[in-house]
Scaffold this motif. Sequence first.
Motif, mmCIF file in Angstrom:
data_model
loop_
_atom_site.group_PDB
_atom_site.id
_atom_site.type_symbol
_atom_site.label_atom_id
_atom_site.label_comp_id
_atom_site.label_asym_id
_atom_site.label_seq_id
_atom_site.Cartn_x
_atom_site.Cartn_y
_atom_site.Cartn_z
ATOM 1 N N LEU A 48 4.594 -7.977 -3.406
ATOM 2 C CA LEU A 48 5.437 -6.863 -3.815
ATOM 3 C C LEU A 48 5.761 -5.988 -2.610
ATOM 4 C CD1 LEU A 48 6.708 -5.019 -6.036
ATOM 5 C CD2 LEU A 48 4.481 -3.847 -6.139
ATOM 6 N N LEU A 49 7.056 -5.754 -2.394
ATOM 7 C CA LEU A 49 7.503 -4.817 -1.368
ATOM 8 C C LEU A 49 8.417 -3.790 -2.015
ATOM 9 C CD1 LEU A 49 8.401 -7.042 1.730
ATOM 10 C CD2 LEU A 49 6.327 -5.682 1.370
ATOM 11 N N ILE A 50 8.423 -2.590 -1.439
ATOM 12 C CA ILE A 50 9.283 -1.534 -1.973
ATOM 13 C C ILE A 50 10.044 -0.869 -0.839
ATOM 14 C CG2 ILE A 50 7.626 -1.092 -3.818
ATOM 15 C CD1 ILE A 50 7.113 1.652 -2.385
ATOM 16 N N GLY A 51 11.052 -0.086 -1.217
ATOM 17 C CA GLY A 51 11.766 0.754 -0.271
ATOM 18 C C GLY A 51 12.422 -0.035 0.849
ATOM 19 N N ASP A 52 12.405 0.539 2.037
ATOM 20 C CA ASP A 52 13.065 -0.076 3.181
ATOM 21 C C ASP A 52 12.416 -1.409 3.548
ATOM 22 O OD1 ASP A 52 14.489 2.227 3.063
ATOM 23 O OD2 ASP A 52 13.829 3.049 4.979
ATOM 24 N N ASP A 53 11.119 -1.564 3.296
ATOM 25 C CA ASP A 53 10.459 -2.846 3.554
ATOM 26 C C ASP A 53 11.092 -3.952 2.706
ATOM 27 O OD1 ASP A 53 8.518 -1.725 5.354
ATOM 28 O OD2 ASP A 53 7.406 -0.996 3.614
ATOM 29 N N ALA A 54 11.359 -3.656 1.450
ATOM 30 C CA ALA A 54 11.984 -4.638 0.561
ATOM 31 C C ALA A 54 13.417 -4.923 0.980
ATOM 32 C CB ALA A 54 11.934 -4.138 -0.882
ATOM 33 N N ILE A 55 14.146 -3.895 1.363
ATOM 34 C CA ILE A 55 15.544 -4.081 1.785
ATOM 35 C C ILE A 55 15.623 -4.998 3.006
ATOM 36 C CG2 ILE A 55 17.568 -2.899 2.729
ATOM 37 C CD1 ILE A 55 16.786 -0.492 0.937
ATOM 38 N N GLU A 58 -2.259 -5.039 0.412
ATOM 39 C CA GLU A 58 -2.026 -5.500 1.775
ATOM 40 C C GLU A 58 -1.001 -4.594 2.456
ATOM 41 O OE1 GLU A 58 -3.654 -7.880 3.145
ATOM 42 O OE2 GLU A 58 -4.250 -9.345 1.619
ATOM 43 N N LYS A 59 -1.008 -4.585 3.771
ATOM 44 C CA LYS A 59 0.044 -3.890 4.496
ATOM 45 C C LYS A 59 1.375 -4.589 4.198
ATOM 46 C CE LYS A 59 -2.859 -2.225 8.277
ATOM 47 N NZ LYS A 59 -3.113 -2.242 9.744
ATOM 48 N N PRO A 60 2.480 -3.822 4.152
ATOM 49 C CA PRO A 60 3.768 -4.404 3.756
ATOM 50 C C PRO A 60 4.379 -5.305 4.834
ATOM 51 C CG PRO A 60 4.043 -2.093 4.351
ATOM 52 C CD PRO A 60 2.566 -2.361 4.365
ATOM 53 N N LEU A 113 5.741 -9.160 4.725
ATOM 54 C CA LEU A 113 5.967 -10.237 3.763
ATOM 55 C C LEU A 113 5.431 -11.577 4.236
ATOM 56 C CD1 LEU A 113 7.184 -11.004 1.037
ATOM 57 C CD2 LEU A 113 9.331 -11.516 2.223
ATOM 58 N N ALA A 114 5.673 -11.924 5.491
ATOM 59 C CA ALA A 114 5.222 -13.222 5.988
ATOM 60 C C ALA A 114 3.710 -13.358 5.860
ATOM 61 C CB ALA A 114 5.662 -13.409 7.437
ATOM 62 N N ASN A 115 2.995 -12.324 6.266
ATOM 63 C CA ASN A 115 1.531 -12.368 6.160
ATOM 64 C C ASN A 115 1.074 -12.357 4.709
ATOM 65 O OD1 ASN A 115 1.174 -12.470 8.920
ATOM 66 N ND2 ASN A 115 0.976 -10.245 9.145
ATOM 67 N N MET A 116 1.756 -11.600 3.890
ATOM 68 C CA MET A 116 1.381 -11.520 2.478
ATOM 69 C C MET A 116 1.511 -12.878 1.801
ATOM 70 S SD MET A 116 3.349 -7.927 1.664
ATOM 71 C CE MET A 116 2.536 -7.046 0.336
ATOM 72 N N LEU A 117 2.605 -13.580 2.058
ATOM 73 C CA LEU A 117 2.839 -14.857 1.390
ATOM 74 C C LEU A 117 2.053 -15.998 2.019
ATOM 75 C CD1 LEU A 117 6.656 -14.729 0.522
ATOM 76 C CD2 LEU A 117 4.695 -14.405 -0.999
ATOM 77 N N THR A 118 1.482 -15.757 3.185
ATOM 78 C CA THR A 118 0.607 -16.772 3.772
ATOM 79 C C THR A 118 -0.665 -16.943 2.953
ATOM 80 O OG1 THR A 118 1.420 -16.375 6.012
ATOM 81 C CG2 THR A 118 -0.741 -17.400 5.816
ATOM 82 N N SER A 119 -1.162 -15.822 2.420
ATOM 83 C CA SER A 119 -2.444 -15.848 1.700
ATOM 84 C C SER A 119 -2.313 -15.655 0.196
ATOM 85 C CB SER A 119 -3.359 -14.753 2.261
ATOM 86 O OG SER A 119 -3.526 -14.879 3.657
ATOM 87 N N HIS A 120 -1.108 -15.356 -0.290
ATOM 88 C CA HIS A 120 -0.929 -15.027 -1.705
ATOM 89 C C HIS A 120 0.249 -15.792 -2.294
ATOM 90 C CE1 HIS A 120 -3.776 -11.701 -1.136
ATOM 91 N NE2 HIS A 120 -3.125 -11.461 0.002
ATOM 92 N N THR A 121 0.239 -15.928 -3.605
ATOM 93 C CA THR A 121 1.317 -16.626 -4.304
ATOM 94 C C THR A 121 2.563 -15.761 -4.417
ATOM 95 O OG1 THR A 121 -0.337 -17.826 -5.589
ATOM 96 C CG2 THR A 121 1.915 -17.859 -6.426
ATOM 97 N N ALA A 122 2.366 -14.458 -4.507
ATOM 98 C CA ALA A 122 3.496 -13.535 -4.637
ATOM 99 C C ALA A 122 3.175 -12.252 -3.891
ATOM 100 C CB ALA A 122 3.793 -13.248 -6.101
ATOM 101 N N THR A 148 0.824 -1.214 0.000
ATOM 102 C CA THR A 148 0.000 0.000 0.000
ATOM 103 C C THR A 148 0.857 1.263 0.000
ATOM 104 O OG1 THR A 148 -0.077 -0.076 2.423
ATOM 105 C CG2 THR A 148 -1.879 -1.146 1.230
ATOM 106 N N SER A 149 2.178 1.120 -0.086
ATOM 107 C CA SER A 149 3.082 2.248 0.142
ATOM 108 C C SER A 149 3.324 3.131 -1.069
ATOM 109 C CB SER A 149 4.436 1.737 0.661
ATOM 110 O OG SER A 149 4.276 1.018 1.858
ATOM 111 N N SER A 150 3.111 2.622 -2.293
ATOM 112 C CA SER A 150 3.459 3.428 -3.467
ATOM 113 C C SER A 150 2.671 3.010 -4.693
ATOM 114 C CB SER A 150 4.955 3.302 -3.769
ATOM 115 O OG SER A 150 5.287 3.978 -4.963
ATOM 116 N N GLU A 151 2.332 3.994 -5.537
ATOM 117 C CA GLU A 151 1.609 3.714 -6.773
ATOM 118 C C GLU A 151 2.537 3.394 -7.934
ATOM 119 O OE1 GLU A 151 -2.380 6.261 -6.936
ATOM 120 O OE2 GLU A 151 -0.612 7.527 -6.651
ATOM 121 N N THR A 152 3.703 4.020 -7.976
ATOM 122 C CA THR A 152 4.600 3.833 -9.113
ATOM 123 C C THR A 152 4.954 2.369 -9.314
ATOM 124 O OG1 THR A 152 5.560 6.041 -8.894
ATOM 125 C CG2 THR A 152 6.868 4.411 -10.075
#
Length: 285
Positions: A144-151, A129-131, A133-142, A103-107
Amino acid sequence: MSLHVGEIAYTNTLPFFFELDRSSLEQHGICITQNVPANINHMLASGELQAAAISSFSYGKNEKDYVVLPDLCVASAGMVHSLLLFSKVPINKLEGESVALTTSSETTVHLLKIVLKRFYQVTPCYKQEKPDLANMLTSHTAALLIGDDAIRERHADAPYVYDLGQLWYEWTGLPMTYALFAVRKDALESKVEEINMLHQSLRKSYLRTAADGYRQISRYLERKGMASLSFWDMYFEALLHQPTSKTEQGLLYYFQLCYEEGFLEREVPTLSKWRPTTSVIKYKQ
């Protein structure tokens, strides 16, 4: 009246803010607010801010109201290391699968949709979804994270990890611009001196941090514990903080694809660029 400025709370824009004399700027009526890209984008669009580092897509959506400050951007010609798609399956197998979007960025969200549809001919089912990763991959196949969350999650135990900057560059041969510095057109005449000072200060900060190969800023970030010094050296080496004809070409191509996919209501054939001046404000279409 103050000039209210938005700062994206991610490390990719930090060189522009790291060496700022914030107390001096405040004395000259320049107030800086820090937040995630989505919130900064909204605040500039609503007029709560008059200038900001914003997501590129937000400029495309509001280009009739903005001008771009020259000589400042966040881009890469290849890997960016902070726009990552984590997937349980290969990227070309995501047709019909569930993909969690930050939910952090549109670009980056629209960049991912373009990459998957245009380059891999797949259309997943997307859900914001909120950024986390563990929760995201529990319910989804893939996910996307950006910025410091991705790092922070770059070493996560996911079968497949894709860098969107690298994918864009491999398919287009062009750099991708993730963030710009924009000023609302309705603030130009009344804030000319403040805008001049802001522009000069942002550029001076970047030049100072780049002068030593980003070593000082990398050491600062290493002490915060998010990543090693070697990572930050690699990270900043990959980023482009000064626009070129190629970065502009890549950005306009991104806008073209966003328009063709229906993400933007209007075409964006060029950038409105502010021309620094101490007298009459001028900008070009």
